[in-house]
Write an enzyme that holds these catalytic residues in place. Structure first.
Site, PDB file in Angstrom:
ATOM      1  N   ASP A 223       0.831  -1.196   0.000  1.00 54.25           N
ATOM      2  CA  ASP A 223       0.000   0.000   0.000  1.00 54.25           C
ATOM      3  C   ASP A 223       0.873   1.256   0.000  1.00 54.25           C
ATOM      4  O   ASP A 223       0.368   2.375  -0.103  1.00 54.25           O
ATOM      5  CB  ASP A 223      -1.007  -0.002   1.149  1.00 54.25           C
ATOM      6  CG  ASP A 223      -0.370  -0.054   2.523  1.00 54.25           C
ATOM      7  OD1 ASP A 223       0.876  -0.078   2.620  1.00 54.25           O
ATOM      8  OD2 ASP A 223      -1.122  -0.078   3.515  1.00 54.25           O
ATOM      9  N   SER A 224       2.181   1.056   0.044  1.00 50.24           N
ATOM     10  CA  SER A 224       3.137   2.142  -0.184  1.00 50.24           C
ATOM     11  C   SER A 224       2.927   2.787  -1.548  1.00 50.24           C
ATOM     12  O   SER A 224       3.421   3.890  -1.797  1.00 50.24           O
ATOM     13  CB  SER A 224       4.572   1.615  -0.087  1.00 50.24           C
ATOM     14  OG  SER A 224       4.741   0.421  -0.855  1.00 50.24           O
TER      15      SER A 224
ATOM     16  N   ASP B 152      -0.726  -6.255  -0.069  1.00 47.88           N
ATOM     17  CA  ASP B 152      -1.153  -5.628   1.182  1.00 47.88           C
ATOM     18  C   ASP B 152      -2.671  -5.499   1.256  1.00 47.88           C
ATOM     19  O   ASP B 152      -3.334  -5.185   0.259  1.00 47.88           O
ATOM     20  CB  ASP B 152      -0.571  -4.220   1.294  1.00 47.88           C
ATOM     21  CG  ASP B 152       0.729  -4.164   2.064  1.00 47.88           C
ATOM     22  OD1 ASP B 152       1.023  -5.102   2.817  1.00 47.88           O
ATOM     23  OD2 ASP B 152       1.456  -3.164   1.907  1.00 47.88           O
TER      24      ASP B 152
ATOM     25  N   LYS C 139      -0.986  -9.446   3.194  1.00 48.01           N
ATOM     26  CA  LYS C 139      -0.242  -8.949   4.349  1.00 48.01           C
ATOM     27  C   LYS C 139      -1.114  -8.001   5.158  1.00 48.01           C
ATOM     28  O   LYS C 139      -1.749  -7.102   4.600  1.00 48.01           O
ATOM     29  CB  LYS C 139       1.047  -8.237   3.921  1.00 48.01           C
ATOM     30  CG  LYS C 139       1.888  -7.744   5.110  1.00 48.01           C
ATOM     31  CD  LYS C 139       3.262  -7.319   4.694  1.00 48.01           C
ATOM     32  CE  LYS C 139       3.286  -5.973   3.995  1.00 48.01           C
ATOM     33  NZ  LYS C 139       2.846  -4.864   4.891  1.00 48.01           N
TER      34      LYS C 139
ATOM     35  N   GLU D 262      -1.195  -5.500   8.777  1.00 49.33           N
ATOM     36  CA  GLU D 262      -0.422  -4.846   9.816  1.00 49.33           C
ATOM     37  C   GLU D 262      -1.045  -5.109  11.185  1.00 49.33           C
ATOM     38  O   GLU D 262      -2.253  -5.258  11.312  1.00 49.33           O
ATOM     39  CB  GLU D 262      -0.372  -3.330   9.566  1.00 49.33           C
ATOM     40  CG  GLU D 262       0.407  -2.945   8.324  1.00 49.33           C
ATOM     41  CD  GLU D 262       0.509  -1.443   8.135  1.00 49.33           C
ATOM     42  OE1 GLU D 262       1.032  -1.027   7.093  1.00 49.33           O
ATOM     43  OE2 GLU D 262       0.078  -0.685   9.037  1.00 49.33           O
TER      44      GLU D 262
ATOM     45  N   GLU E 173       9.401  -3.977  10.794  1.00 47.65           N
ATOM     46  CA  GLU E 173       9.773  -2.671  10.229  1.00 47.65           C
ATOM     47  C   GLU E 173      10.248  -1.716  11.318  1.00 47.65           C
ATOM     48  O   GLU E 173       9.585  -1.525  12.331  1.00 47.65           O
ATOM     49  CB  GLU E 173       8.602  -2.046   9.476  1.00 47.65           C
ATOM     50  CG  GLU E 173       8.958  -0.711   8.836  1.00 47.65           C
ATOM     51  CD  GLU E 173       7.934  -0.216   7.833  1.00 47.65           C
ATOM     52  OE1 GLU E 173       8.151   0.883   7.278  1.00 47.65           O
ATOM     53  OE2 GLU E 173       6.923  -0.909   7.604  1.00 47.65           O
TER      54      GLU E 173
END
Length: 219
Positions: A45-46, A84, A114, A116, A183
Site C-alpha cells: 500500500d506504499s 497488502d 499482508k 499490519e 519494520e
C-alpha cells in the site's frame, strides 16, 4: 518455471537461506525484479506514496490494491506474490477481513496477503488462514497506524517496548501467519524475534539478522 510457495519460503528459513523481497506496482517492474531472481514481490500500500504521491498510505483503497496486484501478477513467473490489505479493509471484523482477502486472491491474483498489527490483528489472521489464504504479518512500525504512533518512529525501544513487540510477533505466528515483516525495529531485538519464531522474518530497517529483507523498489 513455477511461482515460489509458502512451502518453498519455509524451506529457505530452515536452510538459513536469505529471502529477497521487493515491491512492484506494475507488470514491467514485476518482470524486471522477477528476472533478477527475487523470492517474493510485495504489492504494498506504499503505492499511495510512491505511485499516487500522497503523504501516507491511509487513503489507498481495496480496489487500488486489486488493480495493481493484477498488473504485477502478469509480470511474474517465479516470485511469490504478496498483496497488502489496505487501511480499513480488515479492522472492522474478522469476517470483513476474510471477504477482502478473498477478493485480493480472486481478483488481484495474490498468493498471500499482508496485514499490519500484532495481537489486535490475530483474529483476522486466523480467520483468513483457516479459509486457506496464506498471511504475512507486519509488526514494528505499521504505517497504517502512523497517526497513533506519532510519526515514522523506531518501535520496540526499551524493555517494555521490546516485550510488547515480542508478544505481537508471537501472536501473529500463533494465529497462523507464515511470515512476519519487522519494520524499523532495533537490530538486536529483530535478531531475538527471528530466533524465537519458526516462521521467516522479513526486515525493513531491522538489521541483518532477519530471515530476509524487503525494500521499496522506488527507493
Amino acid at each position: 518455471m513455477r511461482r515460489k510457495t509458502v512451502v518453498d519460503l519455509h524451506k529457505m528459513k530452515a536452510g538459513n537461506e536469505k529471502i529477497a523481497m521487493i515491491t512492484a506496482y506494475d507488470a514491467s517492474m514485476a518482470r524486471l525484479v522477477d528476472n533478477a531472481g527475487v523470492d517474493m514481490v510485495l504489492v504494498g500500500d506504499s503505492l499511495g506514496m510512491v505511485i499516487q504521491g500522497k503523504e501516507d498510505t491511509l487513503s489507498v483503497t481495496l480496489e487500488d490494491m486489486i488493480y495493481h496486484g493484477r498488473c504485477v501478477a502478469r509480470g511474474l513467473d517465479q516470485a511469490h506474490l504478496t498483496v497488502d490489505m489496505p487501511f480499513m479493509s480488515y479492522q472492522v471484523s474478522a469476517e470483513q477481513a476474510l471477504t477482502n482477502a478473498g477478493r485480493l486472491v480472486q481478483e488481484g491474483h495474490a498468493q498471500s496477503v499482508k496485514l499490519e498489527g500484532g495481537s489486535r490483528t490475530a483474529p483476522a489472521i486466523s480467520k483468513i488462514v483457516q479459509a486457506g489464504i496464506p498471511v504475512v504479518g507486519h509488526v514494528g512500525l505499521t504505517p497504517q497506524s502512523v497517526n497513533t504512533l506519532g510519526g515514522w518512529r523506531v518501535q520496540g525501544r526499551g524493555d517494555d517496548g521490546a516485550e510488547e513487540l515480542m508478544k505481537d510477533a508471537l501472536a501473529v505466528q500463533d494465529a497462523g501467519a507464515f511470515a512476519l515483516v519487522l519494520e524499523m525495529v532495533p537490530a538486536e531485538l529483530a535478531a531475538e524475534v527471528t530466533a524465537a519464531l519458526h516462521i521467516p522474518t522479513i526486515g525493513i530497517g531491522a538489521g541483518v539478522h532477519c530471515s530476509g529483507q524487503v525494500l521499496v523498489c522506488n527507493d
